[in-house]
Design a protein around this motif. Sequence first.
Motif, PDB file in Angstrom:
ATOM      1  N   VAL B 200       0.972  -1.224   0.269  1.00  0.00           N
ATOM      2  CA  VAL B 200       0.158  -0.115   0.018  1.00  0.00           C
ATOM      3  C   VAL B 200       0.824   1.264  -0.031  1.00  0.00           C
ATOM      4  O   VAL B 200       0.781   2.223  -0.686  1.00  0.00           O
ATOM      5  N   GLU B 202       3.856   1.431  -1.057  1.00  0.00           N
ATOM      6  CA  GLU B 202       4.514   1.375  -2.310  1.00  0.00           C
ATOM      7  C   GLU B 202       3.685   1.933  -3.299  1.00  0.00           C
ATOM      8  O   GLU B 202       4.060   2.695  -4.254  1.00  0.00           O
ATOM      9  N   ALA B 203       2.537   1.684  -3.113  1.00  0.00           N
ATOM     10  CA  ALA B 203       1.494   2.061  -4.419  1.00  0.00           C
ATOM     11  C   ALA B 203       1.351   3.656  -4.053  1.00  0.00           C
ATOM     12  O   ALA B 203       1.289   4.468  -5.345  1.00  0.00           O
ATOM     13  N   ALA B 204       1.472   4.158  -2.936  1.00  0.00           N
ATOM     14  CA  ALA B 204       1.384   5.557  -2.755  1.00  0.00           C
ATOM     15  C   ALA B 204       2.521   6.218  -3.193  1.00  0.00           C
ATOM     16  O   ALA B 204       2.547   7.246  -3.724  1.00  0.00           O
ATOM     17  N   GLU B 205       3.728   5.467  -3.094  1.00  0.00           N
ATOM     18  CA  GLU B 205       4.745   6.180  -3.538  1.00  0.00           C
ATOM     19  C   GLU B 205       4.848   6.276  -5.039  1.00  0.00           C
ATOM     20  O   GLU B 205       5.500   7.250  -5.536  1.00  0.00           O
ATOM     21  N   LEU B 206       4.404   5.349  -5.902  1.00  0.00           N
ATOM     22  CA  LEU B 206       4.225   5.320  -7.180  1.00  0.00           C
ATOM     23  C   LEU B 206       2.971   6.531  -7.554  1.00  0.00           C
ATOM     24  O   LEU B 206       3.286   6.988  -8.644  1.00  0.00           O
ATOM     25  N   ASP B 207       2.129   6.714  -6.807  1.00  0.00           N
ATOM     26  CA  ASP B 207       1.229   7.644  -6.864  1.00  0.00           C
ATOM     27  C   ASP B 207       1.895   9.022  -6.760  1.00  0.00           C
ATOM     28  O   ASP B 207       1.161  10.292  -6.539  1.00  0.00           O
ATOM     29  N   ASP B 208       3.016   9.066  -6.199  1.00  0.00           N
ATOM     30  CA  ASP B 208       4.049  10.586  -5.798  1.00  0.00           C
ATOM     31  C   ASP B 208       3.172  11.383  -4.762  1.00  0.00           C
ATOM     32  O   ASP B 208       2.918  12.381  -4.754  1.00  0.00           O
ATOM     33  N   THR B 209       2.977  10.404  -4.018  1.00  0.00           N
ATOM     34  CA  THR B 209       2.587  11.049  -2.246  1.00  0.00           C
ATOM     35  C   THR B 209       3.215  11.705  -1.631  1.00  0.00           C
ATOM     36  O   THR B 209       4.219  10.953  -1.161  1.00  0.00           O
ATOM     37  N   PRO B 210       3.089  13.007  -1.151  1.00  0.00           N
ATOM     38  CA  PRO B 210       3.953  13.551  -0.094  1.00  0.00           C
ATOM     39  C   PRO B 210       4.014  12.782   1.072  1.00  0.00           C
ATOM     40  O   PRO B 210       2.919  12.196   1.341  1.00  0.00           O
ATOM     41  N   ARG B 213       1.026  13.571   3.494  1.00  0.00           N
ATOM     42  CA  ARG B 213      -0.346  13.035   2.900  1.00  0.00           C
ATOM     43  C   ARG B 213      -0.246  11.566   3.070  1.00  0.00           C
ATOM     44  O   ARG B 213      -1.463  11.210   3.548  1.00  0.00           O
ATOM     45  N   LYS B 217      -3.581  10.304   5.098  1.00  0.00           N
ATOM     46  CA  LYS B 217      -4.586   9.757   4.200  1.00  0.00           C
ATOM     47  C   LYS B 217      -4.511   8.145   4.180  1.00  0.00           C
ATOM     48  O   LYS B 217      -5.465   7.677   3.766  1.00  0.00           O
ATOM     49  N   ILE B 218      -3.217   7.673   4.566  1.00  0.00           N
ATOM     50  CA  ILE B 218      -3.232   6.112   4.574  1.00  0.00           C
ATOM     51  C   ILE B 218      -3.011   5.508   5.862  1.00  0.00           C
ATOM     52  O   ILE B 218      -3.655   4.945   6.329  1.00  0.00           O
TER      53      ILE B 218
END
Lengths: 349, 306
Positions: B200, B202-210, B213, B217-218
């Motif tokens: 999860v 890693e998905a956020a990392e690929l989504d370029d999440t600061p 956030r 958010k997660i």
Amino acid sequence: MSSISLKNVKKAYGNDVVIENLNLEIRDGSFTVLVGPSGCGKSTTLRMITGLEAVTEGDVYIDGQRVNDVAPGKRDISMVFQNYALYPTMTVEENIEFGLANKKVPKEERKRRINEVCEIVGLTAYLKRKPANLSGGQRQRVALARAMVKDPKVFMMDEPLSNLDAKLRAQMRVELINMHKRMGTTFVYVTHDQVEAMTMADDIVLMDNGKIIQQSGPKELYHNPNCIYTAQFVGTPQTNILDGRLPDGMKLGFRPEKVRLHTMNEGEGINIPASVQTKEMLGSEIIYSLDTPYGVIMCKSEDDVEDGTILMVGVKFDSMYLFGADTMRRPLGEAERKMIAAAFREGKA
Amino acid sequence: MSKTKAAVKPAYGKNEKHERLMGYILAAPAVILLLVFTVYPLIYLIYRSLFGGNLITKDPDFVGMENYQTLFASEDFHKVLTNTLVYTLITVVLTIALAVIIASWLHSKRNRKLNEITQTFIFTPHIISVVSVSTLFLWLMDSKMGFLNSVLNALGFDSYTFLASPDTALFSIALVMVWKGLGYYVLLIMAALQNIPTSVYEAAELDDTPKLRTFFKITLPMISPTILFTSVVATISSFKVFDSVSIMTGGGPLNSTNTLVYYIYEYAYRYGKPGQACAAGVILLIFVCAITFLQFKVSKKRVYYQ
């Protein structure tokens, strides 16, 4: 659209070297499948391209640009994970929107793209649901939609179909092929399943022990394997390998469907005495396990022969692969044909 | 048909009876203990709150709601209620906030050795008895000769009154109890953080999440059930604070640290008014129930359950 290239890439976890020296070119717009058994380094390779794993040595290029020090989120890559990795606290819509919101895409634009993508993957009715209330197939679609909506340069998939049942998997394979055609983006797909690799890929990269064994199109890979490993990895039942008959440790290989349940003429191929051990009825064809003086060989044929029948089976020279003692493919010319014919002459068991 | 049934049933019935009996036997010790030490005292508490008399009165008079009326009319009791609420608010908010921050920090550190050492240091106060901790801090926080003030002075700050002033005493006790309890909550929240799948993130990392956030958010939504649980546990234990008050301040100065349970104790054993103490006990019970209920109710919408 982008090409990817890995140059002299090494990956080690502490002293444990997983990939020693990998050179890989992935064509722009291709559907490239990395395939191999568990632990062969295919997922690690994928993760190094995404940036989720750092390379120990060597360089990764996307679109000609070196990306070793570029964060995963800045590489313009989307990825579908094996377990989907959806954000469980968010609805389907929020899941798909999250990446766009991070990129500060305006709200209307986001809505438009979400609707468009959901239309394509058939999620429009589920936008307000949470992942926990979706079936496996629907979650898969959310993961795809989340990846598609970002309109990435490269689309990565790590065994995305392995959690689906056989029927859904077959259906999703077709959808992924269509998706690739429609998007035209570079797809990199990791799987251990040779059927997925053969059915979807333009280009297959067969890996083992952190090395690339062979990279070619599916047809080439199947009909023209460069070593025993490749010959046995693709195709079921696997390629027959006869060992111990030829000089210098050479081995003879041929696919089960190339075994004929009748004799060959001298000069056309070899004949092997066999008795039918087991018989598996698949419908259109039958798989026989044949007991021969050279060991058990598998045969796939449309001809129906009774269990226990004793017969002569034939294999054409054209359908044979010759491998050296190092398991690598050897050319099979006139001289080799004579050598093989002599070694397998009838009665010389 | 009926014959088979008859043949089968007794065997089955016997088995079921046996299993049921076994169930009762196995549950009995816990049930008996619960009845004797929880249910009976609870009922007796409510019953006794309706009577007057003192600890040695043989047959106390029935006074109805008089004890409650006295309590609500008393300014001291208002002060005690306020103190308890303020104390609870400080400890729960501080504990949970610090626990989430420290646990997230520890979780993000991949250095296992450092993690273990830090966790041990944070957790150790939890296994020391409240009495020891209170006695220790009584000395550390002494306004004239205490260690903390010598440190403050050495660093060029003025002395802090800690337990000596009505303005700072309650806060000082709260600080001590936060320090003591923190490790336990850090541990619980760490466990929750470890349950979040890496993919999860890693998905956020690929989504370029600061980073922030990602946290809000997660991470935070995914550990919300544990945060709710820990805040309920922390609230209940804060409401019941007694030992530290009794040792460090005895409710003073000027009643500024007098909390509900300490008040109950004083009324029962010092002032000899068990009826009134029981009434205060009932009020404590109602408070704890109400606040727990409220916490579950409010967070039902905000908490994510898998």
